[in-house]
Design a protein around this motif. Structure first.
Motif, PDB file in Angstrom:
ATOM      1  N   ILE A  70       0.836  -1.211   0.000  1.00 24.25           N
ATOM      2  CA  ILE A  70       0.000   0.000   0.000  1.00 24.25           C
ATOM      3  C   ILE A  70       0.866   1.254   0.000  1.00 24.25           C
ATOM      4  O   ILE A  70       0.636   2.195  -0.778  1.00 24.25           O
ATOM      5  CB  ILE A  70      -0.952  -0.010   1.213  1.00 24.25           C
ATOM      6  N   ILE A  71       1.873   1.271   0.861  1.00 20.58           N
ATOM      7  CA  ILE A  71       2.754   2.441   0.948  1.00 20.58           C
ATOM      8  C   ILE A  71       3.479   2.675  -0.370  1.00 20.58           C
ATOM      9  O   ILE A  71       3.539   3.800  -0.887  1.00 20.58           O
ATOM     10  CB  ILE A  71       3.765   2.261   2.096  1.00 20.58           C
ATOM     11  N   ALA A  72       4.024   1.594  -0.934  1.00 20.51           N
ATOM     12  CA  ALA A  72       4.802   1.725  -2.169  1.00 20.51           C
ATOM     13  C   ALA A  72       3.950   2.237  -3.328  1.00 20.51           C
ATOM     14  O   ALA A  72       4.381   3.104  -4.106  1.00 20.51           O
ATOM     15  CB  ALA A  72       5.438   0.389  -2.528  1.00 20.51           C
ATOM     16  N   ILE A  73       2.741   1.707  -3.461  1.00 22.93           N
ATOM     17  CA  ILE A  73       1.894   2.110  -4.587  1.00 22.93           C
ATOM     18  C   ILE A  73       1.349   3.518  -4.392  1.00 22.93           C
ATOM     19  O   ILE A  73       1.275   4.307  -5.347  1.00 22.93           O
ATOM     20  CB  ILE A  73       0.744   1.108  -4.782  1.00 22.93           C
ATOM     21  N   THR A  74       0.981   3.860  -3.174  1.00 24.50           N
ATOM     22  CA  THR A  74       0.437   5.216  -2.949  1.00 24.50           C
ATOM     23  C   THR A  74       1.512   6.293  -3.076  1.00 24.50           C
ATOM     24  O   THR A  74       1.188   7.474  -3.228  1.00 24.50           O
ATOM     25  CB  THR A  74      -0.238   5.313  -1.565  1.00 24.50           C
ATOM     26  N   GLU A  75       2.775   5.892  -3.032  1.00 19.91           N
ATOM     27  CA  GLU A  75       3.849   6.853  -3.286  1.00 19.91           C
ATOM     28  C   GLU A  75       3.985   7.170  -4.772  1.00 19.91           C
ATOM     29  O   GLU A  75       4.600   8.175  -5.139  1.00 19.91           O
ATOM     30  CB  GLU A  75       5.177   6.309  -2.738  1.00 19.91           C
ATOM     31  N   VAL A  76       3.416   6.321  -5.612  1.00 20.59           N
ATOM     32  CA  VAL A  76       3.380   6.589  -7.054  1.00 20.59           C
ATOM     33  C   VAL A  76       2.260   7.593  -7.316  1.00 20.59           C
ATOM     34  O   VAL A  76       1.131   7.388  -6.846  1.00 20.59           O
ATOM     35  CB  VAL A  76       3.115   5.296  -7.851  1.00 20.59           C
ATOM     36  N   PRO A  77       2.527   8.687  -8.011  1.00 19.93           N
ATOM     37  CA  PRO A  77       1.460   9.659  -8.295  1.00 19.93           C
ATOM     38  C   PRO A  77       0.251   8.968  -8.929  1.00 19.93           C
ATOM     39  O   PRO A  77       0.401   8.096  -9.784  1.00 19.93           O
ATOM     40  CB  PRO A  77       2.119  10.623  -9.280  1.00 19.93           C
ATOM     41  N   GLU A  78      -0.926   9.363  -8.482  1.00 18.61           N
ATOM     42  CA  GLU A  78      -2.138   8.680  -8.928  1.00 18.61           C
ATOM     43  C   GLU A  78      -2.262   8.645 -10.443  1.00 18.61           C
ATOM     44  O   GLU A  78      -2.711   7.645 -11.020  1.00 18.61           O
ATOM     45  CB  GLU A  78      -3.361   9.367  -8.308  1.00 18.61           C
ATOM     46  N   ALA A  79      -1.862   9.695 -11.092  1.00 19.85           N
ATOM     47  CA  ALA A  79      -1.963   9.767 -12.552  1.00 19.85           C
ATOM     48  C   ALA A  79      -1.044   8.774 -13.239  1.00 19.85           C
ATOM     49  O   ALA A  79      -1.251   8.439 -14.417  1.00 19.85           O
ATOM     50  CB  ALA A  79      -1.652  11.184 -13.035  1.00 19.85           C
ATOM     51  N   GLU A  80      -0.044   8.283 -12.521  1.00 19.99           N
ATOM     52  CA  GLU A  80       0.923   7.365 -13.117  1.00 19.99           C
ATOM     53  C   GLU A  80       0.644   5.904 -12.780  1.00 19.99           C
ATOM     54  O   GLU A  80       1.374   5.006 -13.209  1.00 19.99           O
ATOM     55  CB  GLU A  80       2.340   7.733 -12.652  1.00 19.99           C
ATOM     56  N   ARG A  81      -0.402   5.638 -12.012  1.00 20.98           N
ATOM     57  CA  ARG A  81      -0.731   4.264 -11.643  1.00 20.98           C
ATOM     58  C   ARG A  81      -1.538   3.606 -12.760  1.00 20.98           C
ATOM     59  O   ARG A  81      -2.628   4.083 -13.100  1.00 20.98           O
ATOM     60  CB  ARG A  81      -1.542   4.231 -10.339  1.00 20.98           C
ATOM     61  N   ASP A  82      -1.015   2.533 -13.312  1.00 19.36           N
ATOM     62  CA  ASP A  82      -1.754   1.834 -14.356  1.00 19.36           C
ATOM     63  C   ASP A  82      -2.724   0.833 -13.731  1.00 19.36           C
ATOM     64  O   ASP A  82      -2.833   0.723 -12.509  1.00 19.36           O
ATOM     65  CB  ASP A  82      -0.801   1.146 -15.338  1.00 19.36           C
ATOM     66  N   TYR A  83      -3.413   0.095 -14.583  1.00 17.48           N
ATOM     67  CA  TYR A  83      -4.443  -0.838 -14.105  1.00 17.48           C
ATOM     68  C   TYR A  83      -3.859  -1.899 -13.171  1.00 17.48           C
ATOM     69  O   TYR A  83      -4.463  -2.248 -12.152  1.00 17.48           O
ATOM     70  CB  TYR A  83      -5.124  -1.504 -15.304  1.00 17.48           C
TER      71      TYR A  83
ATOM     72  N   LEU B  25      -1.236  -1.698 -11.175  1.00 17.82           N
ATOM     73  CA  LEU B  25      -0.922  -1.136  -9.867  1.00 17.82           C
ATOM     74  C   LEU B  25      -2.186  -0.903  -9.036  1.00 17.82           C
ATOM     75  O   LEU B  25      -2.207  -1.187  -7.836  1.00 17.82           O
ATOM     76  CB  LEU B  25      -0.161   0.180 -10.013  1.00 17.82           C
ATOM     77  N   VAL B  26      -3.214  -0.389  -9.664  1.00 18.50           N
ATOM     78  CA  VAL B  26      -4.466  -0.155  -8.945  1.00 18.50           C
ATOM     79  C   VAL B  26      -5.054  -1.486  -8.470  1.00 18.50           C
ATOM     80  O   VAL B  26      -5.584  -1.584  -7.358  1.00 18.50           O
ATOM     81  CB  VAL B  26      -5.476   0.614  -9.824  1.00 18.50           C
ATOM     82  N   SER B  27      -4.952  -2.512  -9.308  1.00 20.00           N
ATOM     83  CA  SER B  27      -5.450  -3.835  -8.922  1.00 20.00           C
ATOM     84  C   SER B  27      -4.671  -4.386  -7.731  1.00 20.00           C
ATOM     85  O   SER B  27      -5.246  -4.949  -6.797  1.00 20.00           O
ATOM     86  CB  SER B  27      -5.351  -4.808 -10.105  1.00 20.00           C
ATOM     87  N   TYR B  28      -3.347  -4.236  -7.762  1.00 21.95           N
ATOM     88  CA  TYR B  28      -2.516  -4.674  -6.642  1.00 21.95           C
ATOM     89  C   TYR B  28      -2.874  -3.911  -5.375  1.00 21.95           C
ATOM     90  O   TYR B  28      -2.885  -4.477  -4.271  1.00 21.95           O
ATOM     91  CB  TYR B  28      -1.040  -4.472  -6.968  1.00 21.95           C
ATOM     92  N   LEU B  29      -3.140  -2.619  -5.528  1.00 22.19           N
ATOM     93  CA  LEU B  29      -3.508  -1.805  -4.375  1.00 22.19           C
ATOM     94  C   LEU B  29      -4.839  -2.263  -3.792  1.00 22.19           C
ATOM     95  O   LEU B  29      -4.984  -2.392  -2.570  1.00 22.19           O
ATOM     96  CB  LEU B  29      -3.591  -0.331  -4.777  1.00 22.19           C
ATOM     97  N   GLY B  30      -5.809  -2.539  -4.667  1.00 18.89           N
ATOM     98  CA  GLY B  30      -7.105  -3.032  -4.197  1.00 18.89           C
ATOM     99  C   GLY B  30      -6.969  -4.344  -3.448  1.00 18.89           C
ATOM    100  O   GLY B  30      -7.591  -4.544  -2.404  1.00 18.89           O
ATOM    101  N   ARG B  31      -6.141  -5.240  -3.959  1.00 22.77           N
ATOM    102  CA  ARG B  31      -5.921  -6.520  -3.288  1.00 22.77           C
ATOM    103  C   ARG B  31      -5.279  -6.315  -1.917  1.00 22.77           C
ATOM    104  O   ARG B  31      -5.687  -6.941  -0.921  1.00 22.77           O
ATOM    105  CB  ARG B  31      -5.027  -7.418  -4.144  1.00 22.77           C
ATOM    106  N   ALA B  32      -4.268  -5.452  -1.847  1.00 22.25           N
ATOM    107  CA  ALA B  32      -3.592  -5.201  -0.570  1.00 22.25           C
ATOM    108  C   ALA B  32      -4.539  -4.559   0.446  1.00 22.25           C
ATOM    109  O   ALA B  32      -4.511  -4.902   1.635  1.00 22.25           O
ATOM    110  CB  ALA B  32      -2.382  -4.306  -0.797  1.00 22.25           C
ATOM    111  N   LEU B  33      -5.388  -3.655   0.000  1.00 21.75           N
ATOM    112  CA  LEU B  33      -6.366  -3.035   0.902  1.00 21.75           C
ATOM    113  C   LEU B  33      -7.334  -4.080   1.434  1.00 21.75           C
ATOM    114  O   LEU B  33      -7.700  -4.066   2.611  1.00 21.75           O
ATOM    115  CB  LEU B  33      -7.120  -1.921   0.169  1.00 21.75           C
ATOM    116  N   ASN B  34      -7.745  -5.006   0.577  1.00 24.13           N
ATOM    117  CA  ASN B  34      -8.595  -6.120   1.031  1.00 24.13           C
ATOM    118  C   ASN B  34      -7.886  -6.929   2.106  1.00 24.13           C
ATOM    119  O   ASN B  34      -8.472  -7.281   3.134  1.00 24.13           O
ATOM    120  CB  ASN B  34      -8.958  -7.035  -0.142  1.00 24.13           C
ATOM    121  N   ASN B  35      -6.625  -7.232   1.870  1.00 25.54           N
ATOM    122  CA  ASN B  35      -5.879  -8.059   2.810  1.00 25.54           C
ATOM    123  C   ASN B  35      -5.609  -7.345   4.128  1.00 25.54           C
ATOM    124  O   ASN B  35      -5.353  -7.990   5.145  1.00 25.54           O
ATOM    125  CB  ASN B  35      -4.558  -8.514   2.184  1.00 25.54           C
ATOM    126  N   GLU B  36      -5.678  -6.028   4.112  1.00 24.20           N
ATOM    127  CA  GLU B  36      -5.540  -5.244   5.349  1.00 24.20           C
ATOM    128  C   GLU B  36      -6.905  -4.927   5.967  1.00 24.20           C
ATOM    129  O   GLU B  36      -6.988  -4.151   6.919  1.00 24.20           O
ATOM    130  CB  GLU B  36      -4.790  -3.944   5.057  1.00 24.20           C
TER     131      GLU B  36
END
Length: 244
Positions: A22-35, A37-48
């Motif tokens: 979560i920390i690593a992906i949210t450090e990437v500017p939102e405009a630069e997050r591809d599909y 990365l967003v999917s990985y972030l969603g999975r990590a948020l679920n796991n937390e």
């Protein structure tokens, strides 16, 4: 997106370091997050267990996820643990249409339908509707599938946490893989006749055992739950579990 970054995310996921993801992906500017990365972030948020954030995150790429069964699965997972059963059913039904053979999707769809009060008239409903068996096995759940398989599942995290904490210095965390290691020792030593019948398909946040032999699963589920409630026995069995 650099391949090395994705490899690091996958490594953290396997080690249950979801907050690092979560920390690593949210450090990437939102405009630069591809599909991805967003999917990985969603999975990590679920796991937390940050399900509301996971829903918002996944919905931000809804258009790209329309034909991705994993996107629908992760959205359904978040809805399920938010007790939004109707929305979970819809998401898992979409996921199953895209990937009809996925056992996890089948399992969560059945659980969501049950919670939503949606009755599907199949013979397998008998196992799910047996409330006495459910109570006896709780927090484990038995789920039967149209394919003929029957699964025993456990959302890991709180149940028997102290067992895995006893070997935390060796790397055990109590995740689904650790539960599978414990169950493998139990089968080998307590029910060797079922060792070739019961299979495991764990995830980081879930222990899953499955088979197409109903009676074998009922025998394993009952005996394994009984062993888990015997502190001396379960600690002894776990002492011989191997880290995955």
């Amino acid at each position: 997106m650099e391949k090395e970054f994705v490899k690091q995310l996958d490594l953290w996921h396997k080690k249950d370091k979801h907050q690092d993801i979560i920390i690593a992906i949210t450090e990437v500017p939102e405009a630069e997050r591809d599909y991805t990365l967003v999917s990985y972030l969603g999975r990590a948020l679920n796991n937390e267990e940050r399900y509301e954030e996971a829903i918002a995150c996944l919905q931000s790429v809804q258009g790209q996820g329309a034909n991705d069964p994993l996107w629908h699965y992760r959205l359904g997972y978040a809805y399920y643990y938010q007790d939004q059963s109707v929305q979970a059913v819809e998401a898992f039904e979409h996921a199953l249409r895209l990937d009809p053979e996925d056992r996890d999707i089948q399992m969560f769809l059945r659980l969501s339908r049950k919670d939503a009060g949606i009755h599907i008239d199949t013979e397998s409903d008998a196992a799910e509707s047996d409330s006495q068996e459910d109570q006896k096995l709780s927090p484990f759940k038995l789920v039967t599938h149209d394919s003929g398989n029957i699964s025993l599942i456990l959302s890991v995290g709180s149940y028997k946490r102290e067992v895995f904490a006893s070997r935390s210095e060796e790397g055990f965390e109590g995740n689904g893989y650790d539960w599978a290691s414990l169950a493998a020792v139990f089968l080998e030593e307590q029910q060797p006749e079922l060792a070739e019948v019961i299979r495991f398909d764990p995830e980081a946040d879930m222990f899953v055992a499955y088979t197409n032999h109903k009676e074998a699963m009922l025998s394993f589920a009952s005996a394994f739950k009984e062993a888990c409630e015997n502190d001396v026995l379960i600690h002894d069995l776990f002492s011989r579990a191997e880290l995955d």
